[in-house]
Scaffold this motif. Sequence first.
Motif, PDB file in Angstrom:
ATOM      1  N   GLU A 134     -18.554 149.387 -56.572  1.00 43.20           N
ATOM      2  CA  GLU A 134     -18.027 148.597 -57.687  1.00 43.20           C
ATOM      3  C   GLU A 134     -17.335 147.310 -57.204  1.00 43.20           C
ATOM      4  N   ASN A 173     -20.917 145.662 -52.539  1.00 46.81           N
ATOM      5  CA  ASN A 173     -20.301 145.910 -53.846  1.00 46.81           C
ATOM      6  C   ASN A 173     -20.865 144.949 -54.874  1.00 46.81           C
ATOM      7  N   HIS A 259     -19.795 157.773 -57.989  1.00 48.72           N
ATOM      8  CA  HIS A 259     -18.981 157.040 -57.025  1.00 48.72           C
ATOM      9  C   HIS A 259     -18.251 158.082 -56.164  1.00 48.72           C
TER      10      HIS A 259
HETATM   11  N1  URA Z   1     -14.748 151.382 -54.139  1.00 49.79           N
HETATM   12  C1  URA Z   1     -15.793 150.553 -54.267  1.00 49.79           C
HETATM   13  O1  URA Z   1     -16.531 150.620 -55.239  1.00 49.79           O
HETATM   14  N2  URA Z   1     -15.999 149.676 -53.305  1.00 49.79           N
HETATM   15  C2  URA Z   1     -15.254 149.595 -52.214  1.00 49.79           C
HETATM   16  O2  URA Z   1     -15.531 148.770 -51.362  1.00 49.79           O
HETATM   17  C3  URA Z   1     -14.169 150.482 -52.099  1.00 49.79           C
HETATM   18  C4  URA Z   1     -13.934 151.370 -53.080  1.00 49.79           C
END
Ligand code: URA
Length: 301
Positions: A134, A173, A259
């Motif tokens: 993200e 990301n 995630h």
């Molecule tokens: N969460 C994410 O989505 N990206 C990162 O780089 C760290 C935590």
Amino acid sequence: MRTAITALTEELRRLKASGVTNVTISPDSLARLQTVVSKRVDASGVAATQETVLPAIEPVAAPSVRNPKKEEAPKQNFPEPPTIGLVEGDKPTRWAALRDLVLKNETCLAQLAPNKQLVFGVGDFDAKIMFVGEAPGADEETRGEPFVGPAGQLLTKMISGMGLKREETYIANIMNWRPQLPTRDGYEQIGNRPPDAEEMAYCLPFLRAQIEVVAPQVIVALGATAARGLLGLDAFRALGEVRGKWHEFEKTPLMVTYHPSYILRNKSNRSKRAIWEDMLQVMERIQMPITDKQRGYFLSG
Ligand code: URA
């Protein structure tokens, strides 16, 4: 202050015991709460808690998916998303020029809190798998590298469960900066907010260009924001509609999974198995060898 924090904690415990797993608070309350729990870092580097009256928090039934279109983020006036022309040359040359472009981009730089860094993708330019998350969190914006905090450590473990080293994959990301929350001068942000649609649209060309340079065989979208960034904001309502299935991002096969921070919050073997099954599909798709032991991870208990 202590009494107010205790009351808040107790209320959250009570809600949890009654089956509530999420609370949504108004942007205004969030901003005030954020200020309350912000850490003040003084010149000696010692963090002290600010004394402020705790605001009221209005718990409401939360949607299971955070839709960036519905989030009320601070108003930003972003320029149009940039058009990116990749330079000629081999992959390292094209990647380095692209990274330079992002790290010097004034719109991106303007989003940073003092002493924080933009975060660009890292990994093998010939990686078969590209993981997309993200946005940077506190650890990432401090170190300037994606997925180096707790969620990142879990991602690294997942990758080694697949029989790979982190450096053999590419990790990026949707966002190149940590979406900011209002904090008082001299106070550091605690907590994260999902990026809004404009922020995502601005950063997407940088991700698309990284995908073009690395040309992975598969992309893995980690969580709903990454999936919305790659599939479109309106592609689904709940992550369950798209998770564990194959999609495409501009002709590259795309697997959507949870995630890693979801696993940090739900440590059951059931949730670990769910994300692991998605990884098994990825391994099969790129014809990686899979041992019986790997096939059986998280099946018991
Ligand atoms: N969460 C994410 O989505 N990206 C990162 O780089 C760290 C935590």
